[in-house]
Structures are given as structure tokens and as C-alpha cells.
Design a protein around this motif. Structure first.
Motif, PDB file in Angstrom:
ATOM      1  N   MET A   1       0.815  -1.204   0.000  1.00 24.59           N
ATOM      2  CA  MET A   1       0.000   0.000   0.000  1.00 24.59           C
ATOM      3  C   MET A   1       0.853   1.259   0.000  1.00 24.59           C
ATOM      4  O   MET A   1       0.523   2.245  -0.647  1.00 24.59           O
ATOM      5  CB  MET A   1      -0.931   0.001   1.215  1.00 24.59           C
ATOM      6  N   THR A   2       1.948   1.224   0.742  1.00 27.48           N
ATOM      7  CA  THR A   2       2.833   2.394   0.786  1.00 27.48           C
ATOM      8  C   THR A   2       3.385   2.697  -0.593  1.00 27.48           C
ATOM      9  O   THR A   2       3.451   3.859  -1.008  1.00 27.48           O
ATOM     10  CB  THR A   2       3.997   2.144   1.770  1.00 27.48           C
ATOM     11  N   ARG A   3       3.765   1.629  -1.313  1.00 28.81           N
ATOM     12  CA  ARG A   3       4.316   1.839  -2.648  1.00 28.81           C
ATOM     13  C   ARG A   3       3.269   2.446  -3.574  1.00 28.81           C
ATOM     14  O   ARG A   3       3.568   3.355  -4.355  1.00 28.81           O
ATOM     15  CB  ARG A   3       4.816   0.520  -3.233  1.00 28.81           C
ATOM     16  N   ILE A   4       1.996   1.982  -3.502  1.00 30.03           N
ATOM     17  CA  ILE A   4       0.937   2.509  -4.357  1.00 30.03           C
ATOM     18  C   ILE A   4       0.704   3.982  -4.067  1.00 30.03           C
ATOM     19  O   ILE A   4       0.543   4.797  -4.979  1.00 30.03           O
ATOM     20  CB  ILE A   4      -0.377   1.706  -4.161  1.00 30.03           C
ATOM     21  N   ARG A   5       0.677   4.361  -2.754  1.00 30.10           N
ATOM     22  CA  ARG A   5       0.496   5.775  -2.415  1.00 30.10           C
ATOM     23  C   ARG A   5       1.649   6.603  -2.942  1.00 30.10           C
ATOM     24  O   ARG A   5       1.465   7.729  -3.423  1.00 30.10           O
ATOM     25  CB  ARG A   5       0.374   5.926  -0.888  1.00 30.10           C
ATOM     26  N   THR A   6       2.879   6.063  -2.867  1.00 30.63           N
ATOM     27  CA  THR A   6       4.056   6.781  -3.367  1.00 30.63           C
ATOM     28  C   THR A   6       3.942   7.025  -4.864  1.00 30.63           C
ATOM     29  O   THR A   6       4.243   8.111  -5.362  1.00 30.63           O
ATOM     30  CB  THR A   6       5.335   5.981  -3.060  1.00 30.63           C
ATOM     31  N   VAL A   7       3.494   6.020  -5.588  1.00 29.63           N
ATOM     32  CA  VAL A   7       3.360   6.141  -7.034  1.00 29.63           C
ATOM     33  C   VAL A   7       2.290   7.157  -7.400  1.00 29.63           C
ATOM     34  O   VAL A   7       2.482   8.011  -8.258  1.00 29.63           O
ATOM     35  CB  VAL A   7       3.036   4.755  -7.655  1.00 29.63           C
ATOM     36  N   LYS A   8       1.122   7.079  -6.715  1.00 28.59           N
ATOM     37  CA  LYS A   8       0.032   7.996  -7.023  1.00 28.59           C
ATOM     38  C   LYS A   8       0.392   9.439  -6.707  1.00 28.59           C
ATOM     39  O   LYS A   8      -0.107  10.365  -7.338  1.00 28.59           O
ATOM     40  CB  LYS A   8      -1.227   7.576  -6.248  1.00 28.59           C
ATOM     41  N   GLY A   9       1.250   9.637  -5.736  1.00 26.49           N
ATOM     42  CA  GLY A   9       1.658  10.989  -5.386  1.00 26.49           C
ATOM     43  C   GLY A   9       2.808  11.517  -6.207  1.00 26.49           C
ATOM     44  O   GLY A   9       3.228  12.660  -6.017  1.00 26.49           O
ATOM     45  N   ASN A  10       3.329  10.714  -7.117  1.00 22.10           N
ATOM     46  CA  ASN A  10       4.478  11.112  -7.935  1.00 22.10           C
ATOM     47  C   ASN A  10       3.995  11.449  -9.336  1.00 22.10           C
ATOM     48  O   ASN A  10       3.878  10.588 -10.202  1.00 22.10           O
ATOM     49  CB  ASN A  10       5.500   9.972  -7.972  1.00 22.10           C
ATOM     50  N   ARG A  11       3.674  12.733  -9.568  1.00 21.96           N
ATOM     51  CA  ARG A  11       3.110  13.142 -10.857  1.00 21.96           C
ATOM     52  C   ARG A  11       4.086  12.930 -11.996  1.00 21.96           C
ATOM     53  O   ARG A  11       3.705  12.525 -13.094  1.00 21.96           O
ATOM     54  CB  ARG A  11       2.687  14.615 -10.812  1.00 21.96           C
ATOM     55  N   ASP A  12       5.371  13.199 -11.757  1.00 18.32           N
ATOM     56  CA  ASP A  12       6.370  13.038 -12.812  1.00 18.32           C
ATOM     57  C   ASP A  12       6.489  11.580 -13.249  1.00 18.32           C
ATOM     58  O   ASP A  12       6.670  11.293 -14.437  1.00 18.32           O
ATOM     59  CB  ASP A  12       7.730  13.563 -12.344  1.00 18.32           C
ATOM     60  N   LEU A  13       6.399  10.655 -12.296  1.00 18.55           N
ATOM     61  CA  LEU A  13       6.454   9.237 -12.638  1.00 18.55           C
ATOM     62  C   LEU A  13       5.273   8.863 -13.535  1.00 18.55           C
ATOM     63  O   LEU A  13       5.440   8.149 -14.537  1.00 18.55           O
ATOM     64  CB  LEU A  13       6.463   8.394 -11.360  1.00 18.55           C
ATOM     65  N   GLN A  14       4.087   9.360 -13.190  1.00 18.05           N
ATOM     66  CA  GLN A  14       2.905   9.059 -14.002  1.00 18.05           C
ATOM     67  C   GLN A  14       3.006   9.678 -15.392  1.00 18.05           C
ATOM     68  O   GLN A  14       2.651   9.049 -16.396  1.00 18.05           O
ATOM     69  CB  GLN A  14       1.650   9.549 -13.272  1.00 18.05           C
ATOM     70  N   LEU A  15       3.501  10.915 -15.468  1.00 19.62           N
ATOM     71  CA  LEU A  15       3.671  11.576 -16.764  1.00 19.62           C
ATOM     72  C   LEU A  15       4.694  10.842 -17.625  1.00 19.62           C
ATOM     73  O   LEU A  15       4.497  10.692 -18.841  1.00 19.62           O
ATOM     74  CB  LEU A  15       4.108  13.029 -16.566  1.00 19.62           C
ATOM     75  N   LEU A  16       5.775  10.391 -16.989  1.00 21.56           N
ATOM     76  CA  LEU A  16       6.802   9.674 -17.737  1.00 21.56           C
ATOM     77  C   LEU A  16       6.242   8.364 -18.293  1.00 21.56           C
ATOM     78  O   LEU A  16       6.588   7.949 -19.408  1.00 21.56           O
ATOM     79  CB  LEU A  16       8.010   9.399 -16.836  1.00 21.56           C
ATOM     80  N   LEU A  17       5.349   7.732 -17.546  1.00 17.35           N
ATOM     81  CA  LEU A  17       4.697   6.529 -18.053  1.00 17.35           C
ATOM     82  C   LEU A  17       3.775   6.845 -19.230  1.00 17.35           C
ATOM     83  O   LEU A  17       3.701   6.086 -20.204  1.00 17.35           O
ATOM     84  CB  LEU A  17       3.906   5.840 -16.934  1.00 17.35           C
ATOM     85  N   PHE A  18       3.057   7.982 -19.173  1.00 17.85           N
ATOM     86  CA  PHE A  18       2.215   8.392 -20.296  1.00 17.85           C
ATOM     87  C   PHE A  18       3.056   8.630 -21.549  1.00 17.85           C
ATOM     88  O   PHE A  18       2.708   8.193 -22.656  1.00 17.85           O
ATOM     89  CB  PHE A  18       1.435   9.664 -19.953  1.00 17.85           C
ATOM     90  N   ILE A  19       4.175   9.332 -21.385  1.00 17.26           N
ATOM     91  CA  ILE A  19       5.054   9.606 -22.523  1.00 17.26           C
ATOM     92  C   ILE A  19       5.622   8.299 -23.065  1.00 17.26           C
ATOM     93  O   ILE A  19       5.735   8.103 -24.283  1.00 17.26           O
ATOM     94  CB  ILE A  19       6.179  10.577 -22.107  1.00 17.26           C
ATOM     95  N   THR A  20       5.978   7.388 -22.146  1.00 21.27           N
ATOM     96  CA  THR A  20       6.443   6.063 -22.557  1.00 21.27           C
ATOM     97  C   THR A  20       5.389   5.364 -23.413  1.00 21.27           C
ATOM     98  O   THR A  20       5.705   4.732 -24.425  1.00 21.27           O
ATOM     99  CB  THR A  20       6.768   5.199 -21.323  1.00 21.27           C
ATOM    100  N   PRO A 132      14.327   2.619  -5.445  1.00 19.72           N
ATOM    101  CA  PRO A 132      14.354   1.147  -5.409  1.00 19.72           C
ATOM    102  C   PRO A 132      12.986   0.524  -5.136  1.00 19.72           C
ATOM    103  O   PRO A 132      12.679  -0.559  -5.633  1.00 19.72           O
ATOM    104  CB  PRO A 132      15.347   0.849  -4.274  1.00 19.72           C
ATOM    105  N   THR A 133      12.122   1.207  -4.355  1.00 18.13           N
ATOM    106  CA  THR A 133      10.808   0.644  -4.027  1.00 18.13           C
ATOM    107  C   THR A 133       9.796   0.791  -5.164  1.00 18.13           C
ATOM    108  O   THR A 133       8.754   0.137  -5.157  1.00 18.13           O
ATOM    109  CB  THR A 133      10.238   1.337  -2.768  1.00 18.13           C
TER     110      THR A 133
END
Length: 399
Positions: A1-20, A132-133
Motif C-alpha cells: 500500500m505504501t508503494r501505491i500511495r508513493t506512485v500515485k503521489g508522484n506526478r512526474d512518474l505518471q507523466l513519464l509513463l504516459f510519454i512512454t 528502489p521501491t
């Protein structure tokens, strides 16, 4: 759950996935068909080799140049420049159309330039944005998008070519890819800016660190093995499948089967269902890919083509996610990994492209000694085990 919250709160990570996602869909639709277009126009394997050799040489130079610029510029700006150059490649090939095979070196140089700038900045942003997480999640989701794109892209592209004229079909594919790259450029404007580096460029110091750090030295050697496997096999597989099946739509079906099985495994990685046991996945994935490619080249028939698609669809995710994540982890623990991360990525790319060049030079040499159909099985045996060799090199470095 902690990892999912970290991902959802990381806008740049989500944007980079969209660009990918935009990138992999654009390349899935058109990239493999560039080689087929050049083959259709020239019917000469040497022309395809010249094109791919130009891609590798140009990519090496511009990956190095982009690393120097990344010390002086915003990395997001550099990332956007890479996408613009890739879009320019499709503008040029749309302009050349039936004359594309006469400009293989130019096309290869433009594409290699785009790859060099794009991948240096992409790897750098991945290194900075993920931790790493979250790396297995990011790499798993990136692979999932790639599989989805390859599930619909090549098969749909082959269908478009069949229902239209060959010339019009290829034109439409390249036009769609250009549009997707324009969307990727638009998304890149929403990434947070990355301030320029304050540390001096120090590739020579990273080279010295390679001599001292055993784990780093092994992972760099593994990248030579990766390049050795990818240098000629990746585009030769598509050409070989095309000569067996004789239809672009059948090549698309080959990619659809491969991606369907990859999709399941990448989804499992992204959901965290395959955590741990990285080396075992890497070993069995590498061995499966080697046995599959040897079987294909020694039994070149439609049934074996589709069987190989299934095998590589299972094997590649087992290799890709643990290998990429472990590479970032090993670089992340190296001496001065933060200030020297650009140089570490450059050194990694240098080793990968060294392996690719060695594989292409071997293919040049073997083509001079015999006919294409005669030498390809032996070439597959010599280069197809690169992924498996990676697992043997990293037996104590990958958890």
C-alpha cells in the motif's frame, strides 16, 4: 500500500509513463516496418545493415553529447529535444516515401540522434524519478504499455497495409507515428523542470571506478552481452519472419502473439506479484529466449515462427524487468552515484552499443562468406545466447 500511495503521489512518474506509452505505440506501429519498407524497396540486406549501423554510430555519439549537455541544461528540455528529433525522422521518411532506400545512412543518422538524446534523458529521468521501491513497478508498467502497444500496433499496421496499397499504407503508419510523437512532446511540457548540474563532467573518473567496483564491472560486461544479442537479431527476426510468411499482416500477428504473453507477465510485475527471485527469472528467461531463437532458425516454418513468438513473449519480461531494475540498483550504490549518474549511464550505453557493433560487424563478415539463408542459423547460435549469458554474469549481483 505504501508503494501505491508513493506512485500515485508522484506526478512526474505518471507523466513519464504516459510519454512512454505514446513512444512505444508510435514505434510499435512504424519502427519494425521501416526495415520492411527498406527491404521492399532495395531487396538488399546490406542496405538494412548500413541503416542499422548508422543508427548505432549516431546513437553512440549523441548519447555521449546529450550527457555533456545534461550537465548544462534542464534534463526535461533535453528529453523534449529527443522526442522532437524522433518526430523529425518520420517527417523525413514521409517526405522521401519511395526514395527512402536511397538515403539509408541519413535516415539511420537521424533516428540514432533521436535515440541518443531521448534515451539518455529518459534513463536519467527514470533514475531520478524512481526509487528502489518503485522501480519494479515503473519498469513493469512500462513493459505493460509496450506489450499493449505491440499487441495492437503491428497487427493493426499490417492490416492497414493489406487493405490499402503498400505505398499508401506505409504513409499512413508513419503519419500516425508522427502524431503520437507530437502528443508526447505536449505531455513533456507538464514535467517538473530539472535544474542544471553543478558538478563537472567526469566520465574518466567513472571509468576508473569501473576498475575498482566488481559489481559495476560485471553489469557493464552484461550490457556488452545484451548488445551482442540485440545487434543484428532484433531486425533480422522481423525480416526472417517476413520472408517466411510473406505478408505484413502475418508479421503483425507474430507481434500480437508475442505481446499477448508478455502482457500477462508485465502486468504481474507491475502489480508486485513477482517480487524477489530476480536472478531465477533472468536465468530462465535468458535460456528460453536462446533455445527459442535457435529452434526458429533451424526450423524456419510458419508453425515455428508462431511458437517462437509465444516463447519470446514469455521470456522477455522475465529478462527485462529484473535486469533493468538491478542495473539501476547497482549504479545507484556505486561511488558518487548521484553527481555522476549521467556518466554511469553513458558508460552503460557505451558498453551496450559496443556489443551491438560487434554483432553487426560479425554479420557483415558472415554475409561476405555465404548466402543469407545459409549463414543466419549460425549467426543465431553465435549471438542468440546474449540474454542467458547476462544471468551467468550477474549470478551474485542480482537478488
Amino acid at each position: 500500500m505504501t508503494r501505491i500511495r508513493t506512485v500515485k503521489g508522484n506526478r512526474d512518474l505518471q507523466l513519464l509513463l504516459f510519454i512512454t506509452a505514446f513512444y512505444v505505440l508510435a514505434t510499435a506501429i512504424s519502427n519494425l516496418f521501416v526495415n520492411l519498407l527498406l527491404w521492399r524497396q532495395s531487396k538488399q540486406l546490406h542496405m538494412i545493415l548500413n541503416y542499422n549501423f548508422a543508427v548505432i554510430l549516431s546513437q553512440m555519439f549523441f548519447y555521449w553529447l546529450a550527457g555533456i549537455l545534461a550537465k548544462r541544461l534542464d534534463r526535461v528540455l533535453l528529453f523534449r529535444m529527443g522526442i522532437v528529433i524522433l518526430a523529425l525522422f518520420y517527417v523525413v521518411i514521409l517526405w522521401l516515401r519511395e526514395n527512402a532506400s536511397a538515403y539509408t545512412i541519413l535516415l539511420g543518422a537521424i533516428l540514432g540522434c533521436g535515440y541518443g538524446v531521448y534515451w539518455l534523458s529518459y534513463h536519467l529521468l527514470t533514475f531520478e524519478i524512481t526509487e528502489p521501491t518503485t522501480r519494479d513497478y515503473f519498469n513493469g508498467m512500462a513493459g505493460l504499455f509496450s506489450s499493449l502497444a505491440n499487441l495492437v500496433g503491428p497487427f493493426g499496421a499490417g492490416w492497414v497495409i493489406e487493405v490499402t496499397s503498400v505505398s499508401k499504407g506505409y504513409f499512413l503508419l508513419f503519419l500516425v507515428s508522427l502524431g503520437l510523437f507530437l502528443l508526447a512532446i505536449l505531455c513533456s511540457w507538464f514535467l517538473h523542470r530539472r535544474p542544471k548540474e553543478t558538478t563537472p563532467y567526469a566520465l574518466h573518473k567513472v571509468w576508473t571506478e569501473r576498475k575498482r567496483n566488481l559489481s559495476l564491472r560485471r553489469v557493464l560486461t552484461a550490457h556488452i552481452a545484451q548488445g551482442w544479442r540485440e545487434g543484428g537479431i532484433l531486425f533480422l527476426i522481423i525480416l526472417w519472419v517476413f520472408t517466411i510468411l510473406q505478408r505484413e499482416r502475418s508479421v503483425g500477428l507474430f507481434m500480437l502473439l508475442q505481446s499477448l504473453f508478455s502482457l500477462v507477465l508485465y502486468f504481474a510485475w507491475g502489480r508486485g506479484w513477482m517480487k524477489g527471485h530476480r536472478w531465477k527469472y533472468l536465468f530462465w528467461g535468458g535460456l528460453t529466449s536462446y533455445l527459442g531463437i535457435v529452434a526458429l532458425f533451424f526450423s524456419p516454418n510458419p508453425m515455428m515462427v508462431y511458437a517462437y513468438a509465444i516463447l519470446i513473449g514469455i521470456a522477455y519480461p522475465l529478462i527485462d524487468v529484473p535486469y533493468r531494475s538491478s542495473t539501476y540498483d547497482i549504479i545507484g550504490t556505486a561511488n558518487k552515484a548521484g553527481p555522476w549518474r549521467i556518466e554511469y549511464l553513458q558508460l552503460r550505453d557505451l558498453y551496450t552499443n559496443l556489443g551491438r557493433m560487434m554483432a553487426l560487424l560479425l554479420l557483415f563478415f558472415m554475409l561476405g562468406a555465404g548466402e543469407m539463408k545459409a549463414i543466419l542459423p549460425w549467426y543465431a547460435v553465435l549471438t542468440g545466447g546474449g540474454y542467458w549469458f547476462i544471468s551467468l554474469l550477474l549470478v551474485k549481483q542480482v537478488e
